[in-house]
Write an enzyme that holds these catalytic residues in place. Structure first.
Site, short mmCIF file in Angstrom:
data_model
loop_
_atom_site.label_atom_id
_atom_site.label_comp_id
_atom_site.label_asym_id
_atom_site.label_seq_id
_atom_site.Cartn_x
_atom_site.Cartn_y
_atom_site.Cartn_z
N ASP A 1 0.82 -1.21 0.00
CA ASP A 1 0.00 0.00 0.00
C ASP A 1 0.85 1.26 0.00
OD1 ASP A 1 -2.36 1.41 0.00
OD2 ASP A 1 -2.73 1.19 2.16
N GLU B 1 -12.61 -4.32 -3.79
CA GLU B 1 -13.03 -2.93 -3.57
C GLU B 1 -12.32 -1.96 -4.52
OE1 GLU B 1 -12.24 -5.11 -1.10
OE2 GLU B 1 -14.25 -5.34 -0.26
N HIS C 1 2.28 3.55 -8.97
CA HIS C 1 2.09 2.12 -9.25
C HIS C 1 3.27 1.58 -10.05
CE1 HIS C 1 -1.81 2.33 -7.49
NE2 HIS C 1 -2.37 3.02 -8.46
N LEU D 1 10.52 -20.65 -4.99
CA LEU D 1 9.49 -19.79 -4.40
C LEU D 1 8.20 -19.82 -5.22
CD1 LEU D 1 8.75 -17.30 -2.48
CD2 LEU D 1 9.71 -15.86 -4.28
N ARG E 1 -12.45 2.23 -7.93
CA ARG E 1 -11.58 3.37 -8.24
C ARG E 1 -11.93 3.95 -9.62
NH1 ARG E 1 -5.55 2.49 -5.70
NH2 ARG E 1 -6.31 1.93 -3.62
C1 IPE Z 1 -5.56 -2.66 -0.07
O1 IPE Z 1 -5.17 -1.34 -0.26
C2 IPE Z 1 -5.55 -3.39 -1.36
C3 IPE Z 1 -4.25 -3.54 -2.01
C4 IPE Z 1 -3.09 -3.21 -1.50
C5 IPE Z 1 -4.29 -4.15 -3.29
P1 IPE Z 1 -6.24 -0.18 -0.40
O2 IPE Z 1 -5.47 1.10 -0.51
O3 IPE Z 1 -7.21 -0.47 -1.47
O4 IPE Z 1 -6.98 -0.26 1.00
P2 IPE Z 1 -7.84 0.79 1.82
O5 IPE Z 1 -8.93 1.24 0.94
O6 IPE Z 1 -6.93 1.90 2.18
O7 IPE Z 1 -8.31 0.04 3.01
C1 IPE Z 2 -1.62 0.26 -3.33
O1 IPE Z 2 -1.41 1.63 -3.36
C2 IPE Z 2 -1.87 -0.32 -4.69
C3 IPE Z 2 -3.26 -0.72 -4.96
C4 IPE Z 2 -4.23 -0.71 -4.05
C5 IPE Z 2 -3.57 -1.13 -6.30
P1 IPE Z 2 -2.60 2.64 -3.36
O2 IPE Z 2 -3.01 2.93 -4.75
O3 IPE Z 2 -3.70 2.20 -2.47
O4 IPE Z 2 -1.92 3.94 -2.74
P2 IPE Z 2 -2.51 4.93 -1.66
O5 IPE Z 2 -2.99 4.11 -0.50
O6 IPE Z 2 -3.60 5.68 -2.31
O7 IPE Z 2 -1.35 5.80 -1.29
MG MG Z 3 -4.09 2.41 -0.51
#
Ligand code: IPE
Ligand code: IPE
Ligand code: MG
Length: 245
Positions: free
Chosen positions: A21, A68, A38, A132, A72
């Protein structure tokens, strides 16, 4: 100096699961678009895979896209799907060369057809690899997985393939998309969030949790060593008392 020297090579977790995350915030800090975060997250994925393989970790589960996350903006979803295809294209050869197998968990049928096809190819090509195993959680959510498991179990019961007495914890686990994969020993979440966001609710029952404020694109091998060293200081009692271990 590398922290690798402080890692106890005789107590490496068999299975590490990571909620990757913080890509969006990493990009925002640099005044760039989220997708830039990303893209930079891919090098962190590579580092985590390499370090895990080098240390002899058997399973590495990476939460790459949640159910979820379909909520986006479309532009971000499309960019993530393209990034996934491109990454598979550039990394497959390296995976095979390093004896790394790829698997997926989640509702992969809901992914775009092109992504499903690419994933199918690399899963097939790497299926004989014995080092792995990297498990990508894609269109994954634990409540979806558990509900889906319950549905399939009810179907098998109704069609008389199993009886009530057959339903044990092991049996129920076999209906999960993680079937055959041991539960994670260590669960890591980056970016300073203290939640599990619908990730492996069943499988994390006795995992050790490690949270770091490091944003995913900055998570390198040293960060993984740090997490493992922390894990190695824990006493996993599984309900018993210290003296029994
Ligand atoms: C969780 O991260 C999902 C992934 C890392 C793929 P999110 O950024 O979507 O989670 P929330 O919404 O902050 O809980
Ligand atoms: C995690 O990073 C990757 C996915 C959930 C695909 P985020 O895109 O959630 O990044 P933040 O949480 O908005 O910084
Ligand atoms: Mg996130």
């Amino acid at each position: 100096m590398s922290l690798i020297d402080s890692v106890n090579k005789r107590n490496i977790p068999d299975h590490i699961a990571i909620i990757m995350d913080g890509n969006g915030r990493w990009a925002k800090q640099r005044g760039t678009q989220r997708i830039f975060g990303h893209r930079n997250g891919v090098s962190a994925v590579r580092a985590a895979i390499e370090a895990s393989a080098e240390l002899g970790v058997k399973y590495l589960t990476l939460y790459a896209f949640s159910t979820e996350n379909w909520n986006r903006p479309k532009i971000e979803i499309d960019a993530l799907m393209s990034l996934l295809i491109n990454t598979i294209n550039t990394e497959t050869e390296t995976l095979i060369k390093n004896n790394i197998a790829l698997k997926t968990i989640g509702d992969t049928q809901s992914l775009p057809k092109a992504v499903q096809k690419k994933l199918g190819e690399v899963i097939e090509k790497s299926s004989k690899c014995t080092g792995l195993t990297v498990i990508l959680a894609l269109s994954y959510s634990s409540r979806w997985e558990i509900t889906n498991a319950a549905k399939r179990l009810v179907k098998d019961y109704t069609e008389k393939r199993i009886s009530m007495e057959d339903v044990t914890e092991e049996k129920f686990s076999s209906y999960m998309t993680t079937q055959g994969i041991p539960d994670p020993d260590l669960m890591i979440r980056t970016s300073g969030e203290f939640r599990i966001s619908n990730f492996l609710l069943w499988q994390l029952a006795y995992s050790e949790f490690y949270f770091t404020s490091t944003l995913w694109p900055d998570f390198d091998k040293e960060e993984l060593y740090k997490a493992i060293i922390d894990y190695q200081k824990r006493e996993r009692r599984f309900g018993k008392i210290s003296e029994q271990l």
